[in-house]
Scaffold this active site. Structure first.
Site, PDB file in Angstrom:
ATOM      1  N   GLN A 166       3.203  -3.784  14.629  1.00  0.00           N
ATOM      2  CA  GLN A 166       1.958  -3.015  14.566  1.00  0.00           C
ATOM      3  C   GLN A 166       1.748  -2.267  15.875  1.00  0.00           C
ATOM      4  O   GLN A 166       1.821  -2.857  16.960  1.00  0.00           O
ATOM      5  CB  GLN A 166       0.761  -3.949  14.287  1.00  0.00           C
ATOM      6  CG  GLN A 166      -0.547  -3.198  14.041  1.00  0.00           C
ATOM      7  CD  GLN A 166      -1.689  -4.107  13.594  1.00  0.00           C
ATOM      8  OE1 GLN A 166      -1.572  -5.335  13.611  1.00  0.00           O
ATOM      9  NE2 GLN A 166      -2.799  -3.496  13.208  1.00  0.00           N
ATOM     10  N   HIS A 188      -3.595  -1.182   8.277  1.00  0.00           N
ATOM     11  CA  HIS A 188      -3.195  -0.096   7.367  1.00  0.00           C
ATOM     12  C   HIS A 188      -1.969  -0.512   6.581  1.00  0.00           C
ATOM     13  O   HIS A 188      -1.165  -1.320   7.029  1.00  0.00           O
ATOM     14  CB  HIS A 188      -2.915   1.188   8.145  1.00  0.00           C
ATOM     15  CG  HIS A 188      -1.951   1.003   9.270  1.00  0.00           C
ATOM     16  ND1 HIS A 188      -2.330   0.504  10.497  1.00  0.00           N
ATOM     17  CD2 HIS A 188      -0.616   1.206   9.344  1.00  0.00           C
ATOM     18  CE1 HIS A 188      -1.281   0.415  11.279  1.00  0.00           C
ATOM     19  NE2 HIS A 188      -0.215   0.838  10.602  1.00  0.00           N
ATOM     20  N   VAL A 210      -0.737   0.584  15.759  1.00  0.00           N
ATOM     21  CA  VAL A 210      -2.128   1.045  15.669  1.00  0.00           C
ATOM     22  C   VAL A 210      -2.937  -0.139  15.146  1.00  0.00           C
ATOM     23  O   VAL A 210      -2.700  -0.609  14.024  1.00  0.00           O
ATOM     24  CB  VAL A 210      -2.264   2.263  14.728  1.00  0.00           C
ATOM     25  CG1 VAL A 210      -3.729   2.636  14.558  1.00  0.00           C
ATOM     26  CG2 VAL A 210      -1.472   3.454  15.271  1.00  0.00           C
ATOM     27  N   HIS A 245       1.436   0.934   4.886  1.00  0.00           N
ATOM     28  CA  HIS A 245       2.388   2.046   4.773  1.00  0.00           C
ATOM     29  C   HIS A 245       2.850   2.116   3.315  1.00  0.00           C
ATOM     30  O   HIS A 245       3.212   1.083   2.729  1.00  0.00           O
ATOM     31  CB  HIS A 245       3.634   1.788   5.624  1.00  0.00           C
ATOM     32  CG  HIS A 245       3.388   1.711   7.096  1.00  0.00           C
ATOM     33  ND1 HIS A 245       3.632   2.754   7.961  1.00  0.00           N
ATOM     34  CD2 HIS A 245       2.931   0.692   7.872  1.00  0.00           C
ATOM     35  CE1 HIS A 245       3.356   2.395   9.202  1.00  0.00           C
ATOM     36  NE2 HIS A 245       2.923   1.141   9.178  1.00  0.00           N
TER      37      HIS A 245
HETATM   38  P1  5GP Z   1       2.192   0.587  12.690  1.00  0.00           P
HETATM   39  O1  5GP Z   1       3.320   0.776  13.677  1.00  0.00           O
HETATM   40  O2  5GP Z   1       0.936   0.156  13.392  1.00  0.00           O
HETATM   41  O3  5GP Z   1       2.533  -0.252  11.498  1.00  0.00           O
HETATM   42  O4  5GP Z   1       1.925   2.026  12.084  1.00  0.00           O
HETATM   43  C1  5GP Z   1       1.175   3.012  12.730  1.00  0.00           C
HETATM   44  C2  5GP Z   1       1.554   4.312  12.094  1.00  0.00           C
HETATM   45  O5  5GP Z   1       0.579   5.277  12.450  1.00  0.00           O
HETATM   46  C3  5GP Z   1       2.911   4.850  12.571  1.00  0.00           C
HETATM   47  O6  5GP Z   1       3.789   5.028  11.463  1.00  0.00           O
HETATM   48  C4  5GP Z   1       2.559   6.157  13.261  1.00  0.00           C
HETATM   49  O7  5GP Z   1       3.508   7.162  13.005  1.00  0.00           O
HETATM   50  C5  5GP Z   1       1.205   6.503  12.650  1.00  0.00           C
HETATM   51  N1  5GP Z   1       0.373   7.267  13.521  1.00  0.00           N
HETATM   52  C6  5GP Z   1       0.157   7.069  14.845  1.00  0.00           C
HETATM   53  N2  5GP Z   1      -0.695   8.003  15.332  1.00  0.00           N
HETATM   54  C7  5GP Z   1      -1.051   8.782  14.270  1.00  0.00           C
HETATM   55  C8  5GP Z   1      -1.906   9.914  14.144  1.00  0.00           C
HETATM   56  O8  5GP Z   1      -2.517  10.389  15.091  1.00  0.00           O
HETATM   57  N3  5GP Z   1      -2.018  10.455  12.900  1.00  0.00           N
HETATM   58  C9  5GP Z   1      -1.354   9.962  11.812  1.00  0.00           C
HETATM   59  N4  5GP Z   1      -1.529  10.583  10.647  1.00  0.00           N
HETATM   60  N5  5GP Z   1      -0.519   8.894  11.911  1.00  0.00           N
HETATM   61  C10 5GP Z   1      -0.369   8.318  13.127  1.00  0.00           C
END
Ligand code: 5GP
Ligand code: ZN
Length: 151
Positions: A97, A103, A99, A105
């Protein structure tokens, strides 16, 4: 939790940062990932700032899953070659993670798209080992949340 001023997903949901939305609903929104792992990679995001699974109510989790199913149907129709879908949710930094606003994906899968999950080689446990592990985990289970706790 209230919106987090430093959270990019809270900013997107509040309209203070740009995103390409598939839809916005009362409890969740779906928008394209800006660094897609595959074309059409979509994120389903609760409107409330919840950092991870522990804060997700069954009601909100249900809305995320329902939204993910809608997105999956759109990907199967709208992304050329999409013949399957993966859901992926990273809960915690060690799980990938990045962000910290929970969420889901939603990933459109096509033959030979190059996407995969690297799995370590783990020795298959014996029946007794599986049973001992299940017993240990049963004692760690939180009580099911009641419908009254819905938000
Ligand atoms: P995680 O790594 O937390 O599972 O996924 C976070 C996702 O958020 C990543 O796939 C990354 O590309 C996406 N992400 C990060 N910053 C932004 C943004 O500013 N806008 C959008 N639409 N996606 C983002
Ligand atoms: Zn947030």
């Amino acid at each position: 939790m209230p919106p987090n001023p430093d959270c990019i997903f809270c900013k997107i949901i509040a309209g203070r940062a740009e995103a390409s939305f598939l839809f916005r609903e009362a409890k969740v929104a779906a928008f394209l990932d800006v660094f897609p792992w595959l074309p059409g990679h979509t994120l389903v995001v609760p409107r409330r700032h919840v950092t991870g699974l522990a804060e997700l109510t069954p009601d909100l989790g249900g809305h995320m899953l329902a939204a993910g199913r809608r997105v999956a149907a759109a990907l199967r129709l709208g992304i050329p070659g999409c013949e399957g879908v993966n859901f992926f949710l990273a809960d915690g930094a060690v799980a990938g993670q990045t962000v910290f606003h929970c969420h889901l994906h939603v990933l459109p899968r096509a033959a030979a798209d190059g996407f995969g999950i690297r799995r370590p080689a783990v020795r298959p446990p014996s029946r007794e080992e599986l049973e001992a592990q299940a017993t240990r985990l049963r004692t760690s289970l939180p009580a099911p949340r009641r419908a009254a706790a819905r938000r």
